[in-house]
Scaffold this active site. Structure first.
Site, PDB file in Angstrom:
ATOM      1  N   GLU A  60       0.820  -1.224   0.000  1.00  0.00           N
ATOM      2  CA  GLU A  60       0.000   0.000   0.000  1.00  0.00           C
ATOM      3  C   GLU A  60       0.849   1.267   0.000  1.00  0.00           C
ATOM      4  OE1 GLU A  60      -2.884   0.224   3.191  1.00  0.00           O
ATOM      5  OE2 GLU A  60      -3.943   1.874   2.205  1.00  0.00           O
ATOM      6  N   LYS A 111      -7.375  -0.907  11.561  1.00  0.00           N
ATOM      7  CA  LYS A 111      -6.727  -1.283  10.289  1.00  0.00           C
ATOM      8  C   LYS A 111      -5.564  -0.325  10.026  1.00  0.00           C
ATOM      9  CE  LYS A 111      -6.088  -1.229   5.604  1.00  0.00           C
ATOM     10  NZ  LYS A 111      -5.329  -0.251   4.817  1.00  0.00           N
ATOM     11  N   ASP A 125       4.469 -14.341  11.801  1.00  0.00           N
ATOM     12  CA  ASP A 125       3.127 -14.813  11.433  1.00  0.00           C
ATOM     13  C   ASP A 125       2.134 -13.659  11.601  1.00  0.00           C
ATOM     14  OD1 ASP A 125       0.590 -15.951  11.412  1.00  0.00           O
ATOM     15  OD2 ASP A 125       1.246 -17.795  12.394  1.00  0.00           O
ATOM     16  N   HIS A 159      -2.305  10.580   0.523  1.00  0.00           N
ATOM     17  CA  HIS A 159      -2.346   9.173   0.099  1.00  0.00           C
ATOM     18  C   HIS A 159      -2.421   9.068  -1.416  1.00  0.00           C
ATOM     19  CE1 HIS A 159      -3.219   4.919   0.254  1.00  0.00           C
ATOM     20  NE2 HIS A 159      -4.327   5.117  -0.437  1.00  0.00           N
TER      21      HIS A 159
HETATM   22  C1  HMG Z   1       1.658  10.822   2.925  1.00  0.00           C
HETATM   23  C2  HMG Z   1       2.075  11.950   3.832  1.00  0.00           C
HETATM   24  C3  HMG Z   1       3.251  11.474   4.712  1.00  0.00           C
HETATM   25  C4  HMG Z   1       2.542  13.125   2.985  1.00  0.00           C
HETATM   26  O1  HMG Z   1       2.703  14.248   3.790  1.00  0.00           O
HETATM   27  P1  HMG Z   1       3.335  15.586   3.236  1.00  0.00           P
HETATM   28  O2  HMG Z   1       3.012  16.671   4.193  1.00  0.00           O
HETATM   29  O3  HMG Z   1       2.974  15.764   1.813  1.00  0.00           O
HETATM   30  O4  HMG Z   1       4.867  15.203   3.329  1.00  0.00           O
HETATM   31  P2  HMG Z   1       6.180  16.055   3.054  1.00  0.00           P
HETATM   32  O5  HMG Z   1       6.486  16.000   1.602  1.00  0.00           O
HETATM   33  O6  HMG Z   1       6.123  17.401   3.719  1.00  0.00           O
HETATM   34  O7  HMG Z   1       7.270  15.172   3.841  1.00  0.00           O
HETATM   35  C5  HMG Z   1       7.253  15.052   5.251  1.00  0.00           C
HETATM   36  C6  HMG Z   1       7.925  13.740   5.631  1.00  0.00           C
HETATM   37  O8  HMG Z   1       7.092  12.657   5.242  1.00  0.00           O
HETATM   38  C7  HMG Z   1       7.897  11.583   4.726  1.00  0.00           C
HETATM   39  N1  HMG Z   1       7.602  11.442   3.300  1.00  0.00           N
HETATM   40  C8  HMG Z   1       6.713  12.153   2.578  1.00  0.00           C
HETATM   41  N2  HMG Z   1       6.673  11.714   1.303  1.00  0.00           N
HETATM   42  C9  HMG Z   1       7.563  10.715   1.214  1.00  0.00           C
HETATM   43  C10 HMG Z   1       7.965   9.866   0.147  1.00  0.00           C
HETATM   44  N3  HMG Z   1       7.464   9.973  -1.076  1.00  0.00           N
HETATM   45  N4  HMG Z   1       8.898   8.930   0.402  1.00  0.00           N
HETATM   46  C11 HMG Z   1       9.414   8.790   1.630  1.00  0.00           C
HETATM   47  N5  HMG Z   1       9.086   9.576   2.677  1.00  0.00           N
HETATM   48  C12 HMG Z   1       8.157  10.534   2.471  1.00  0.00           C
HETATM   49  C13 HMG Z   1       9.342  11.993   4.952  1.00  0.00           C
HETATM   50  O9  HMG Z   1       9.750  11.540   6.226  1.00  0.00           O
HETATM   51  C14 HMG Z   1       9.230  13.485   4.921  1.00  0.00           C
HETATM   52  O10 HMG Z   1      10.280  14.107   5.636  1.00  0.00           O
HETATM   53  P3  HMG Z   1      11.654  14.459   4.824  1.00  0.00           P
HETATM   54  O11 HMG Z   1      12.258  13.184   4.433  1.00  0.00           O
HETATM   55  O12 HMG Z   1      11.253  15.283   3.642  1.00  0.00           O
HETATM   56  O13 HMG Z   1      12.464  15.207   5.846  1.00  0.00           O
HETATM   57  C15 HMG Z   1       0.922  12.442   4.761  1.00  0.00           C
HETATM   58  O14 HMG Z   1      -0.100  12.990   3.943  1.00  0.00           O
HETATM   59  C16 HMG Z   1       0.311  11.347   5.609  1.00  0.00           C
HETATM   60  O15 HMG Z   1       0.872  10.947   6.621  1.00  0.00           O
HETATM   61  N6  HMG Z   1      -0.891  10.881   5.241  1.00  0.00           N
HETATM   62  C17 HMG Z   1      -1.539   9.726   5.874  1.00  0.00           C
HETATM   63  C18 HMG Z   1      -1.251   8.523   5.053  1.00  0.00           C
HETATM   64  C19 HMG Z   1      -1.825   7.256   5.596  1.00  0.00           C
HETATM   65  O16 HMG Z   1      -2.349   7.180   6.679  1.00  0.00           O
HETATM   66  N7  HMG Z   1      -1.729   6.202   4.793  1.00  0.00           N
HETATM   67  C20 HMG Z   1      -2.273   4.931   5.091  1.00  0.00           C
HETATM   68  C21 HMG Z   1      -3.190   4.508   3.996  1.00  0.00           C
HETATM   69  S1  HMG Z   1      -4.864   5.035   4.282  1.00  0.00           S
HETATM   70  C22 HMG Z   1      -5.499   3.712   5.215  1.00  0.00           C
HETATM   71  O17 HMG Z   1      -5.431   2.597   4.780  1.00  0.00           O
HETATM   72  C23 HMG Z   1      -5.823   3.829   6.682  1.00  0.00           C
HETATM   73  C24 HMG Z   1      -6.956   4.684   7.177  1.00  0.00           C
HETATM   74  C25 HMG Z   1      -6.719   6.110   6.817  1.00  0.00           C
HETATM   75  O18 HMG Z   1      -8.220   4.310   6.686  1.00  0.00           O
HETATM   76  C26 HMG Z   1      -6.921   4.474   8.691  1.00  0.00           C
HETATM   77  C27 HMG Z   1      -7.933   5.283   9.446  1.00  0.00           C
HETATM   78  O19 HMG Z   1      -9.018   5.560   8.909  1.00  0.00           O
HETATM   79  O20 HMG Z   1      -7.648   5.575  10.649  1.00  0.00           O
HETATM   80  N1  NDP Z   2      -2.373 -20.331  15.873  1.00  0.00           N
HETATM   81  C1  NDP Z   2      -1.117 -20.000  15.511  1.00  0.00           C
HETATM   82  O1  NDP Z   2      -0.743 -18.846  15.582  1.00  0.00           O
HETATM   83  C2  NDP Z   2      -0.180 -21.075  15.055  1.00  0.00           C
HETATM   84  C3  NDP Z   2       1.041 -20.717  14.536  1.00  0.00           C
HETATM   85  N2  NDP Z   2       1.954 -21.665  14.149  1.00  0.00           N
HETATM   86  C4  NDP Z   2       3.266 -21.340  13.575  1.00  0.00           C
HETATM   87  O2  NDP Z   2       4.269 -21.634  14.581  1.00  0.00           O
HETATM   88  C5  NDP Z   2       5.491 -20.989  14.228  1.00  0.00           C
HETATM   89  C6  NDP Z   2       6.120 -20.363  15.447  1.00  0.00           C
HETATM   90  O3  NDP Z   2       6.317 -21.333  16.439  1.00  0.00           O
HETATM   91  P1  NDP Z   2       7.606 -21.272  17.387  1.00  0.00           P
HETATM   92  O4  NDP Z   2       7.330 -22.152  18.554  1.00  0.00           O
HETATM   93  O5  NDP Z   2       7.951 -19.859  17.675  1.00  0.00           O
HETATM   94  O6  NDP Z   2       8.730 -21.800  16.414  1.00  0.00           O
HETATM   95  P2  NDP Z   2       9.762 -23.008  16.433  1.00  0.00           P
HETATM   96  O7  NDP Z   2       9.205 -24.231  17.019  1.00  0.00           O
HETATM   97  O8  NDP Z   2      10.295 -23.041  15.040  1.00  0.00           O
HETATM   98  O9  NDP Z   2      10.900 -22.406  17.366  1.00  0.00           O
HETATM   99  C7  NDP Z   2      10.844 -22.409  18.764  1.00  0.00           C
HETATM  100  C8  NDP Z   2      12.001 -23.234  19.316  1.00  0.00           C
HETATM  101  O10 NDP Z   2      13.226 -22.573  19.052  1.00  0.00           O
HETATM  102  C9  NDP Z   2      14.182 -22.952  20.047  1.00  0.00           C
HETATM  103  N3  NDP Z   2      14.920 -21.764  20.482  1.00  0.00           N
HETATM  104  C10 NDP Z   2      16.218 -21.480  20.192  1.00  0.00           C
HETATM  105  N4  NDP Z   2      16.578 -20.302  20.713  1.00  0.00           N
HETATM  106  C11 NDP Z   2      15.498 -19.798  21.358  1.00  0.00           C
HETATM  107  C12 NDP Z   2      15.252 -18.600  22.098  1.00  0.00           C
HETATM  108  N5  NDP Z   2      16.187 -17.652  22.284  1.00  0.00           N
HETATM  109  N6  NDP Z   2      14.012 -18.402  22.593  1.00  0.00           N
HETATM  110  C13 NDP Z   2      13.042 -19.295  22.427  1.00  0.00           C
HETATM  111  N7  NDP Z   2      13.208 -20.459  21.742  1.00  0.00           N
HETATM  112  C14 NDP Z   2      14.443 -20.722  21.214  1.00  0.00           C
HETATM  113  C15 NDP Z   2      13.410 -23.597  21.187  1.00  0.00           C
HETATM  114  O11 NDP Z   2      13.724 -24.929  21.419  1.00  0.00           O
HETATM  115  P3  NDP Z   2      14.467 -26.088  20.561  1.00  0.00           P
HETATM  116  O12 NDP Z   2      15.752 -25.539  20.019  1.00  0.00           O
HETATM  117  O13 NDP Z   2      14.666 -27.155  21.551  1.00  0.00           O
HETATM  118  O14 NDP Z   2      13.531 -26.550  19.455  1.00  0.00           O
HETATM  119  C16 NDP Z   2      11.946 -23.407  20.808  1.00  0.00           C
HETATM  120  O15 NDP Z   2      11.139 -24.474  21.189  1.00  0.00           O
HETATM  121  C17 NDP Z   2       5.133 -19.961  13.178  1.00  0.00           C
HETATM  122  O16 NDP Z   2       5.570 -20.441  11.932  1.00  0.00           O
HETATM  123  C18 NDP Z   2       3.600 -19.933  13.216  1.00  0.00           C
HETATM  124  O17 NDP Z   2       3.101 -19.565  11.959  1.00  0.00           O
HETATM  125  C19 NDP Z   2       1.700 -23.002  14.326  1.00  0.00           C
HETATM  126  C20 NDP Z   2       0.497 -23.407  14.835  1.00  0.00           C
HETATM  127  C21 NDP Z   2      -0.559 -22.495  15.197  1.00  0.00           C
END
Ligand code: HMG
Ligand code: NDP
Length: 435
Positions: free
Chosen positions: A92, A276, A292, A390
């Protein structure tokens, strides 16, 4: 070490000058220099061929290829006093720009703060066929030590790291479509893992003991994605003057944001869109780090409905000094080991780019991106509306849809934005007009 020519000493690490105007290859180079990344990490972030087919084939079933998404980097993030460049995989437009912009504003108030609970996940063991559900509950609670010891008897790695099953809870449902039911919850500290496989294994292992203790029949043995014991809190405080626009005072913008949030707090129709917008920031980080995202989405929305009425995950208020204060609280079951986080080379590279040291640190930074995204949306919605910022960025997508390539993409996008008609038809017409 960051390169001083890209990231001068007086500039923070996450603020790379002119990044938005660079071509993608130059941009990657600048990010790599700022973050001091090695060659293989840079190659993995570059994307093309980053996921070898043999690895992809080992990750899921019936693999026929790979599906690519753009990977952007959000700049300016400061969380708990530390700078982060944040990788975001998302389709997006305006999401990365909005996060970067709000992080830039947040810096003026000291950046974001975040904290989180221990990484405790829940596994559920469903017990049916009980004539005495409360008696079964009492027997399970009395057997807590035995159950914990058995749960922790296998995963030596997790126990060695200080994790493991820490406790149990038992819930009784006196009525259900199939009669009374008892549900045992295992509370497991999964350390740096997301933890699903870890806790599922424990739940399955305990099933025979649970049947013996309760006299019932065990059915489901699976984690809960309502990870309400693994909660992250992100907050930000913006002095009002930081929010000033060309036409509105900072106080007016802050008040507008508070009013916008009020609707999400009371109305599920608005809360769904509001949340969202928060997930616009969170999902791309979750995806980029190989986590995940369905689990994070499920946890977020279940938490938003925990009072019985679906509501906003954030609150926005104005404090005694007139500053805008935003808080996001939600479950965040993210791992830096396990799942795809270790198998996908780009996910590993994303974690290196962020210099993440623990799952808890990743959860905190990710939540701050969600809060920033919510701020961007509310700021836009309560002032000029969402379309200007946007759509200006979405215009490039429209130009590509209309058939523009190369330099024509930006030319056509600019033309349709300045004509105020961001449509494919307008883009097709602009494409036909030579430069
Ligand atoms: C889009 C902006 C940021 C523009 O805002 P602007 O005022 O036109 O930005 P600007 O040109 O003055 O730039 C300000 C800063 O924005 C960044 N920036 C600005 N443009 C760029 C670019 N091209 N590439 C990279 N960075 C950019 C960058 O950090 C920049 O600083 P700088 O680098 O210039 O010092 C502003 O209008 C904004 O924040 N709008 C909101 C956008 C948004 O929320 N998008 C999500 C999609 S909509 C949605 O799905 C969710 C929603 C809305 O339904 C959720 C809800 O309802 O709550
Ligand atoms: N409802 C859901 O959300 C579900 C999600 N999943 C999936 O499960 C996966 C994640 O499961 P997860 O248990 O995290 O993955 P893994 O089983 O791949 O990894 C966990 C294992 O890593 C080892 N490990 C090594 N270092 C560390 C550390 N620093 N901290 C913790 N554990 C460590 C541990 O033991 P050891 O080395 O002995 O193995 C541990 O059991 C994702 O892919 C997810 O999509 C699966 C089922 C349902």
């Amino acid at each position: 070490m960051s390169d001083p020519s890209v990231c001068p000493e007086n500039e923070p690490f996450s603020r790379i000058k002119g990044l938005r105007n660079m071509a993608p290859i130059a941009r990657l180079d600048a990010v790599a220099q700022a973050a001091g990344l090695d060659g293989p990490t840079v190659d993995a972030l570059a994307g093309s061929g980053a996921l070898p087919l043999e690895i992809a084939d080992g990750m899921i079933e019936n693999v026929i290829g790979r599906f690519e998404l753009p990977l952007g980097v959000a700049t300016n993030f400061q969380v708990n006093g530390q700078d982060y460049l944040v990788p975001m995989a998302v389709e997006e437009p305006s999401v990365v720009a909005a996060a970067s912009y709000m992080a830039k504003l947040a810096r003026q108030g000291g950046g974001f703060s975040a904290s989180c609970t221990l990484p405790i996940m829940r596994a559920q063991v469903q017990v049916i066929g009980l004539s005495d559900p409360f008696g079964a509950r009492a027997r399970l609670l009395a057997a807590e030590t035995r159950l914990i010891a058995k749960a922790n008897s296998k995963d030596t790695v997790l126990i060695g790291l200080g994790g493991g099953c820490q406790g149990i809870e038992v819930e009784v449902f006196q009525t259900s479509p199939i009669g009374p039911m008892v549900v045992l919850h295992l509370l497991v500290d999964v350390r740096d893992a997301m933890g699903a496989n870890t806790v599922n294994s424990m739940a399955e292992m305990l099933a025979p003991d649970v049947e013996e203790i309760t006299g019932g029949t065990v059915r489901l043995r699976i984690l809960s994605n309502l990870a309400d014991r693994r909660v992250v809190t992100a907050s930000v405080r913006l002095p009002a003057d930081v929010l000033t626009t060309n036409t509105l005072s900072g106080e007016e913008v802050a008040q507008g944001i508070v009013e916008a949030c009020a609707l999400a707090l009371i109305d599920p129709y608005r809360a769904a869109t509001h949340n969202k917008g928060i997930m616009n920031g969170i999902d791309p980080v979750v995806l980029a780090t190989g986590n995940d995202w369905r689990a994070i989405e499920a946890g977020a929305h279940a938490y938003a409905a925990r009072s019985g009425r679906y509501s906003s995950l954030t609150t926005w208020e104005i404090d005694g000094d007139g500053a805008l204060v935003g808080v996001l609280e939600m479950p965040m079951a993210l791992g830096i080991v396990g799942g795809a986080t270790r198998t996908h080379p780009a996910a590993q590279a994303a974690l290196k780019l962020m210099k993440i040291g623990s799952a808890q640190e990743l959860a905190q930074v990710t939540a701050c991106v969600g809060l920033a995204q919510n701020l961007a949306a509310l700021r836009a919605l309560s002032t000029e509306g969402i379309q200007r910022g946007h759509m200006a960025l979405h215009a490039r997508n429209i130009a590509i849809t209309a058939g523009a390539t190369g330099a024509d993409v930006d030319r056509v996008a600019k033309a349709i934005v300045s004509a105020g008609d961001v449509s494919v038809e307008a883009a097709k017409q602009a494409l036909e007009i030579p430069d």
